[in-house]
Design a protein around this motif. Structure first.
Motif, short mmCIF file in Angstrom:
data_model
loop_
_atom_site.label_atom_id
_atom_site.label_comp_id
_atom_site.label_asym_id
_atom_site.label_seq_id
_atom_site.Cartn_x
_atom_site.Cartn_y
_atom_site.Cartn_z
N ARG A 52 0.86 -1.18 0.00
CA ARG A 52 0.00 0.00 0.00
C ARG A 52 0.89 1.22 0.00
O ARG A 52 1.88 1.29 0.72
CB ARG A 52 -0.89 0.01 1.24
CG ARG A 52 -1.76 1.25 1.35
CD ARG A 52 -2.59 1.29 2.62
NE ARG A 52 -1.99 0.76 3.81
CZ ARG A 52 -1.12 1.41 4.60
NH1 ARG A 52 -0.70 2.60 4.28
NH2 ARG A 52 -0.66 0.83 5.69
N SER B 277 -8.03 2.13 -2.46
CA SER B 277 -7.41 1.72 -1.18
C SER B 277 -7.93 0.34 -0.79
O SER B 277 -8.88 -0.18 -1.39
CB SER B 277 -7.76 2.74 -0.09
OG SER B 277 -9.14 2.69 0.17
N PHE B 278 -7.31 -0.27 0.23
CA PHE B 278 -7.77 -1.57 0.73
C PHE B 278 -9.24 -1.49 1.16
O PHE B 278 -10.02 -2.39 0.89
CB PHE B 278 -6.93 -2.05 1.91
CG PHE B 278 -5.54 -2.46 1.55
CD1 PHE B 278 -5.28 -3.18 0.40
CD2 PHE B 278 -4.48 -2.15 2.36
CE1 PHE B 278 -4.01 -3.58 0.07
CE2 PHE B 278 -3.20 -2.54 2.05
CZ PHE B 278 -2.96 -3.26 0.89
N GLU C 294 -6.76 -4.99 5.93
CA GLU C 294 -5.34 -4.66 5.91
C GLU C 294 -4.52 -5.61 6.77
O GLU C 294 -3.38 -5.96 6.44
CB GLU C 294 -5.10 -3.22 6.34
CG GLU C 294 -3.66 -2.79 6.16
CD GLU C 294 -3.46 -1.29 6.34
OE1 GLU C 294 -2.30 -0.91 6.57
OE2 GLU C 294 -4.42 -0.52 6.26
N ALA D 13 -3.80 0.73 -2.86
CA ALA D 13 -3.19 -0.59 -2.88
C ALA D 13 -2.34 -0.71 -4.14
O ALA D 13 -2.75 -0.26 -5.22
CB ALA D 13 -4.27 -1.67 -2.86
#
Length: 115
Positions: free
Chosen positions: A61, A74-75, A82, A68
């Motif tokens: 990340r 993003s996650f 995460e 990511a």
């Protein structure tokens, strides 16, 4: 009688040449793959979104923008935990370290045999 006209001699020579060629080809491929891996490892990996240098990160990340690696989200946006990613990354690093140690041992054994 000429030894080169003996079918067993010809077969033995052919098999020997084949094995030598096979060994040379595998040696060249092995060296080439190591060079490609080293080049890839020496080239810094940059975030596709913000350009941040991602070299040697444990978690895949970007610490700058939070995306990511390999994704434009993003996650959290991807629905990925995460903590699970961190556990997977740690396992993968251990596997890679083990593979590198095994390669080092093989290289040392080869060097000792050549002495």
């Amino acid at each position: 009688m000429n030894h080169l006209s003996d079918p067993y001699t010809i077969a033995t020579i052919a098999i020997g040449l084949f094995l030598v060629i096979l060994m040379l080809v595998s040696l060249v491929k092995s060296r080439r793959s190591r060079v490609l891996i080293k080049d890839r490892m020496d080239t810094p990996r940059l975030c596709d979104h913000c350009g941040y240098n991602l070299t040697n990160l444990v978690v895949p990340r970007c610490p700058d923008c939070g995306k990511a690696i390999g994704f434009d989200k993003s996650f959290e946006e991807l629905g990925i935990d995460e903590a699970e990613v961190i556990r997977h990354a740690e396992r993968r690093h251990k596997e890679l370290d083990q593979m590198q140690m095994e390669e080092t041992w093989e290289g040392e054994e080869t060097a000792e045999k050549e002495r």
